[in-house]
Every structure is written in C-alpha cells, then in structure tokens.
Design a protein around this motif. Structure first.
Motif, PDB file in Angstrom:
ATOM      1  N   LEU A 109       0.825  -1.209   0.000  1.00 10.05           N
ATOM      2  CA  LEU A 109       0.000   0.000   0.000  1.00 10.05           C
ATOM      3  C   LEU A 109       0.861   1.261   0.000  1.00 10.05           C
ATOM      4  CD1 LEU A 109      -2.823  -1.051   2.494  1.00 10.05           C
ATOM      5  CD2 LEU A 109      -3.153  -0.426   0.095  1.00 10.05           C
ATOM      6  N   ASP A 110       1.908   1.262   0.795  1.00  5.63           N
ATOM      7  CA  ASP A 110       2.794   2.423   0.851  1.00  5.63           C
ATOM      8  C   ASP A 110       3.482   2.664  -0.491  1.00  5.63           C
ATOM      9  OD1 ASP A 110       2.124   2.792   3.486  1.00  5.63           O
ATOM     10  OD2 ASP A 110       3.936   1.869   4.291  1.00  5.63           O
ATOM     11  N   ALA A 111       3.722   1.577  -1.228  1.00  6.59           N
ATOM     12  CA  ALA A 111       4.440   1.702  -2.495  1.00  6.59           C
ATOM     13  C   ALA A 111       3.569   2.239  -3.622  1.00  6.59           C
ATOM     14  CB  ALA A 111       5.020   0.340  -2.898  1.00  6.59           C
ATOM     15  N   ALA A 127       8.170   8.610  -5.945  1.00  7.73           N
ATOM     16  CA  ALA A 127       8.442   7.284  -6.489  1.00  7.73           C
ATOM     17  C   ALA A 127       9.696   6.678  -5.865  1.00  7.73           C
ATOM     18  CB  ALA A 127       8.594   7.362  -8.005  1.00  7.73           C
ATOM     19  N   LEU A 128      10.717   7.496  -5.617  1.00 12.31           N
ATOM     20  CA  LEU A 128      11.925   7.011  -4.961  1.00 12.31           C
ATOM     21  C   LEU A 128      11.615   6.535  -3.547  1.00 12.31           C
ATOM     22  CD1 LEU A 128      14.519   9.722  -6.080  1.00 12.31           C
ATOM     23  CD2 LEU A 128      14.237   7.414  -7.007  1.00 12.31           C
ATOM     24  N   ASP A 129      10.814   7.289  -2.819  1.00  9.57           N
ATOM     25  CA  ASP A 129      10.437   6.894  -1.458  1.00  9.57           C
ATOM     26  C   ASP A 129       9.639   5.590  -1.464  1.00  9.57           C
ATOM     27  OD1 ASP A 129      11.683   9.062  -0.382  1.00  9.57           O
ATOM     28  OD2 ASP A 129       9.872  10.282  -0.197  1.00  9.57           O
ATOM     29  N   ALA A 130       8.713   5.468  -2.412  1.00  8.40           N
ATOM     30  CA  ALA A 130       7.863   4.280  -2.463  1.00  8.40           C
ATOM     31  C   ALA A 130       8.647   3.045  -2.863  1.00  8.40           C
ATOM     32  CB  ALA A 130       6.717   4.507  -3.454  1.00  8.40           C
ATOM     33  N   GLY A 131       9.712   3.231  -3.648  1.00  9.40           N
ATOM     34  CA  GLY A 131      10.475   2.080  -4.123  1.00  9.40           C
ATOM     35  C   GLY A 131      11.393   1.474  -3.093  1.00  9.40           C
TER      36      GLY A 131
END
Length: 345
Positions: free
Chosen positions: A128-130, A309-313
C-alpha cells in the motif's frame, strides 16, 4: 444443606454437570463426605447453580461462567460479562449468516466467485505504501479514485494511477479461489492501512471487499469502474532502453540541490527534474539550457513525483529506466514498479 440430587432438581443442572463444575472449580460443594464422596451444598449455592445452568444454555465458556459465579455479589460485573458474551454471539451470528448465504448459492448451483487472500500485515502495508502516492483524487476521474487489487495464484498485486504516473506493487500471499480483479475505494484502503497488524485476510468478489485484521473488520463495495490495463505499460525493458542502478539517498540529495526548472499545468506550477546519463553511464541532473539544446538526450519528469516514487520504491538502490524523452521514466524496486510520464520541453 442440600444433596447433589436436590441441587440438580432445583437448578436444572444434571448430577454429572454438577460434578463437572465441581472439578472445574466453578461450583464447589460446601462439604464432601470423605468416606462416601457425597456432596452437600449450602442454600445460597442453589442460586449459583441456577446461574450456571442459564449461562451454560447460552453457550458461555466455562472460564467466564466461573468469573460470573465468583462475582455474584457484584451484579454490575456479571452484567458486563453477559454483555461481552452477547457481543460474541452477535458476531458469530453475522458470520453464520454470511456462510449460510454462500451455501444457499452453492445449492442453487450459482458459481461462488469469492476469493480469499491471506498475507502478513507487513507485506500488505509495504505494498500500500508503495502505490498510494500515485492514486488519483480527481472527482472527474472516478475510475482512478481507488486501488486496483488483483489476486492471482500465490500473489496479490496493487495498482494506482492518476494518468501522470502509475505505481505497481506485488506481495506474496496465500490465495484460495479464482483470480479476481476489483477496485477498492481510497477511503477503505487508507482505513485498512491504519489497522494492519499480524495477518490480514481479504475476501474479494465483484460485489464486496472484506478485510479482517486482529480485532478489526472492514467492508467496502468495489468501485464499479473500468480501471486502466496496467499490464501493457509494465512491460519488459525495451531494446535500446538505458537502465541504471541509483542510490536513493544520493539522488534525493542531488535533487534537493539542483537549480529548479519550473513548468505549469492547469494553472499549477511544479518543478521539473531533468535526467541524463553521463559517459560513464551514471545518472546526472541537467540544467534547462542543456535540455533545450538536446532534448533527445534527456528525460524530464515532475520533480515531486520522482521523489515520491523514490520513497515508495525503497530506501536502498533502485533501477531507473530511461528510454528517450517521450517514453515514461520507469523506477523499479524489489517487488515494486512505477512509471512517470515525461515532461516535454
């Protein structure tokens, strides 16, 4: 004093039941003849035996019956135990009705379409966070205002998009039932994210979504929308595309120190990140004049979208795929994938 037979007749409990509750420590006789084993009860214990009989008839567990007998001089405490048991019975009745409905459908030869997914809460929370950052909240695009849930053998895939970016995350899961594809409303997904502990059980079918976590149960009706087909976008690396592994903290730091390049969309200004590869194959941030001079050598995306996107990855290393100025920028992590639509000069 009363014999065991008299207590049985006065309370409605059988002799064997009285012996059982004696052994369980719930209703212990006042006296037991050491020679014959004959049990005798005080008059006040008749009332306790009647309480035990009533609680037994409604299926209260033995441990709670013992607590009720011990608290007979405190009626409020006994009533609290009764209320707790009633709530358990009501919850059980709700579950029984749902199962009976499914059995009726089976008897009517209707196809049972429910799919059950079980997975660790940590895995679902990470998925979910991603993807949450890419979900649309535009009321004019109701088909995108949710999280696509796709259940396939051994995996649950989550997808979100707002047209300008798309995020995909997969989690290993135990799946029972046919493959299913439903769109969960964003409020449901956000509420579920706050409750994730232990193991999560999801029941999915075209008419209902149910999530059970320890101590909680959430339900929602799937959105009746045609969610975009993400599979045609999440394709293998195209021949000629350039893939490079980047260190997330390092790239974030460089993005924070780069000179801002601003663009505007629908009256809203946003910063642009301009990416290119240097001769060694490493990702470099370019200035606007270099982008203008050779657009074909650069990929430009919304800077805030890239940071999300970097944080989610993940916090370690990710793979960026640069495939020209008009192709989306892909960000691949372990079990996660997102794409960002390019910004033209």
């Amino acid at each position: 004093m009363y014999g065991i037979g008299e207590v049985a007749r006065a309370s409605g409990l059988g002799v064997s039941a009285l012996r059982f509750y004696d052994g369980a420590g719930v209703l212990v006789p006042a006296e037991v003849d050491p020679a014959t084993g004959y049990r005798r009860y005080r008059p006040a214990q008749i009332r306790a035996a009647r309480l035990v009989a009533g609680l037994r008839r409604v299926g209260m567990p033995v441990a709670d019956i013992g607590r009720a007998v011990a608290a007979m001089d405190r009626p409020a405490a006994v009533r609290e135990l009764l209320d707790e048991h009633l709530r358990r019975l009501e919850d059980g009745l709700t579950d029984a009705r749902r199962e009976l409905f499914r059995i009726h459908r089976l008897l009517d030869l209707e196809e049972i379409t429910m799919t059950r997914i079980s997975l660790p809460a940590a895995a679902l929370a990470a998925a979910l966070d991603a993807v949450r950052f890419a979900a649309s909240t535009d009321p004019e695009l109701p088909m995108l205002n949710g999280v696509l849930l796709e259940a396939e053998p051994d995996a649950l895939t989550l997808v979100t998009t707002d047209r300008y970016r798309l995020a995909v995350a997969a989690a290993d899961a135990t799946v029972t039932g046919p493959p299913v594809r439903v769109v969960a409303p964003l409020p449901f997904a956000d509420a579920l994210r706050q409750l994730l502990t232990g193991t999560v059980v999801l029941d999915l079918d075209p008419s209902a979504i149910t999530a059970e976590t320890p101590g909680h149960r959430l339900t929602a009706e799937p959105l009746d929308v045609d969610f975009p087909d993400h599979r045609r976008l999440v394709e293998p690396v195209r021949p000629g595309a350039r893939s490079v592994t980047v260190d997330v903290p390092n790239l974030r730091e460089r993005l924070g120190g780069a000179s801002p390049v601003t663009r505007e969309h629908d009256g809203v200004a946003y910063d642009v990140a301009i990416l290119t590869l240097d001769p060694s194959g490493a990702v470099r941030l370019a200035e606007e004049d270099a982008w203008a001079a050779d657009e074909q050598a650069h990929v430009a995306v919304n800077r805030e979208f890239l940071l999300q996107a970097l944080d989610a990855g993940g916090a370690g290393q990710l793979v960026l795929e640069l495939d020209g100025p008009i192709r989306p920028l892909a960000v691949r992590g372990s079990g996660t994938f997102s794409i960002l639509m390019p910004v033209r000069h």
